[in-house]
Write an enzyme that holds these catalytic residues in place. Structure first.
Site, PDB file in Angstrom:
ATOM      1  N   SER A 180      -1.126   0.829  -5.091  1.00 49.17           N
ATOM      2  CA  SER A 180      -1.340   2.252  -5.352  1.00 49.17           C
ATOM      3  C   SER A 180      -2.381   2.418  -6.443  1.00 49.17           C
ATOM      4  CB  SER A 180      -0.026   2.913  -5.799  1.00 49.17           C
ATOM      5  OG  SER A 180      -0.252   4.223  -6.278  1.00 49.17           O
ATOM      6  N   TYR A 233       6.744   1.923 -12.040  1.00 47.22           N
ATOM      7  CA  TYR A 233       6.104   1.908 -10.732  1.00 47.22           C
ATOM      8  C   TYR A 233       4.645   1.496 -10.848  1.00 47.22           C
ATOM      9  CZ  TYR A 233       4.310   3.514  -6.230  1.00 47.22           C
ATOM     10  OH  TYR A 233       3.691   3.569  -5.003  1.00 47.22           O
TER      11      TYR A 233
END
Length: 316
Positions: A140, A150
Site C-alpha cells: 500500500s 498497518y
C-alpha cells in the site's frame, strides 16, 4: 488455454476477486483462499462456469498456523505446481495503537508480515527449483508514510518484496510489490475505517489496479504503483525529510497537539530547501506544495511561540 495455476489469498472480495477474474480470463486454473467457505465456494463455481477453468478452494484463517500450513502444502505440491502466488489477504484497524486490542495488533502483523513471508518462502523455493514463477505481494502507499501498524507492515512488504525480487530474478522468479492507494473495495468498510476528505482522484478502480499489477509483474518489475497521481505522490516523498512527512500525515489526520507540531517544525533545518532527495530528479509539484505548506506552518508556529513568550510575566 494456459495450464498454469494461481493461488490467490483473500480472493472473495476487492483486489483478490479482481485478480481471480482476470487470471481466470487468461486461462489460469485457480486455488482460491479465504475464511468464508460459503462465499469462497460460490466464487469458485462462478469462475469455473464463466471461464472454463479448474478451481479449488482452501478455507483457511491465515492468522493461524494451521491455516498457513494448508496453503503452504498446496504451494509445495510438486505434482501440481503453482506458477503465480498473490498474497492479497489483509485487513486494517480503525483505532490508534494504544486504543487497539493487543491481540488485534498481533493478528494484523501475523497476516501482513509473517504470513506473507511464510507463503512467499514456500512458493519461492518451489519456483526457484523449477526456475520459473511469479509472486505478487499486495502492499500500500501507506507503506511510505508513518501512520501506524498497518503502514509499518506494508512498508515491510514493500522492502521484503524488493529484496526477494533481487535475489530471485536470476532464477527465473519475479516478485512484485503492488503499491496502490485508495481502492474502491470492501476493505475500509470491513475494517471499520472511515475515509474523510479523500479527493476523487485518490480512489482507484480494482480492475485497473490488478491489470497494471499483472502487467508490471509479467514485465519483471519489482514494484508497481498504479495511477500516475500516486506515482507522482510517492516520488515526491523522496524529497521530504521524515519530519515533513510526519507533519503532512498529522495535518491530514488532525492528530498532533500544537506543542508536538511545533517541535517537529523546528526539528529539521533541511526543510528550508526543496532538496532532501538523492538529486536524481526535480522535486514534484506535490513535494513543493507540501514544503510550502510546511514552511508556512513553521512560520505560524514560530510566531505563536514568540507571542506566548512575550505574554509571560517577567520573572523576579
Amino acid at each position: 488455454m494456459s495450464n498454469h495455476t494461481a493461488v490467490i489469498t483473500g480472493s472473495t472480495a476487492g483486489l483478490g476477486a479482481a485478480f481471480a477474474r482476470q487470471l481466470a480470463a487468461q486461462g489460469y486454473d485457480l486455488v482460491l483462499v479465504a475464511r468464508d467457505g460459503k462465499r469462497l465456494r460460490m466464487q469458485a463455481e462462478s469462475m469455473a462456469s464463466q471461464y472454463g477453468v479448474k478451481t479449488s478452494v482452501i478455507v483457511a484463517d491465515l492468522v493461524t498456523d494451521d491455516g498457513v500450513a494448508a496453503v503452504q502444502e498446496r504451494l509445495a505440491d510438486r505434482t501440481h505446481p503453482v506458477h503465480l502466488l498473490v498474497n492479497n489477504a489483509g485487513h486494517g484497524l480503525a483505532t490508534d495503537f494504544i486504543d487497539s486490542d493487543l491481540q488485534a495488533e498481533r493478528d494484523l502483523l501475523r497476516l501482513h508480515v509473517q504470513t506473507t513471508m511464510e507463503l512467499s518462502h514456500t512458493a519461492a523455493n518451489a519456483m526457484a527449483r523449477r526456475r520459473g514463477g511469479r509472486i505478487i505481494n499486495v502492499a500500500s502507499v501507506a507503506g511510505y508514510t508513518p501512520t501506524g501498524t498497518y503502514s509499518a507492515a506494508k512498508s515491510w512488504v514493500i522492502n521484503f518484496s524488493k529484496g526477494l525480487h533481487s535475489q530471485l530474478r536470476s532464477r527465473g522468479v519475479t516478485v512484485t510489490a503492488l503499491v496502490p492507494g485508495l481502492v474502491r473495495t470492501e476493505f475500509h468498510q470491513r475494517s471499520g475505517i472511515t475515509i474523510k476528505s479523500a479527493k476523487r482522484w485518490m480512489w482507484l478502480d480494482a480492475d485497473d489496479v490488478v491489470r497494471q499489477a499483472l502487467t508490471a509483474n509479467a514485465q519483471g518489475a519489482a514494484t508497481c504503483v498504479p495511477a500516475r497521481s500516486y506515482q507522482v505522490l510517492t516520488a515526491g516523498l523522496r524529497f521530504m525529510p521524515d519530519s515533513m512527512v510526519q507533519w503532512a500525515v498529522d495535518k491530514r489526520t488532525g492528530s498532533p497537539d500544537e506543542d508536538a507540531a511545533e517541535q517537529r517544525v523546528g526539528a529539521d533545518a533541511a526543510v528550508a530547501e526543496y532538496g532532501g532527495g538523492d538529486g536524481t530528479a526535480e522535486p514534484t509539484t506535490e513535494a513543493i506544495n507540501t514544503v510550502d505548506a510546511y514552511k508556512s506552518a513553521k512560520a505560524k508556529s514560530s510566531a505563536k511561540a514568540s507571542a506566548a513568550r512575550a505574554a509571560r510575566p517577567p520573572e523576579d
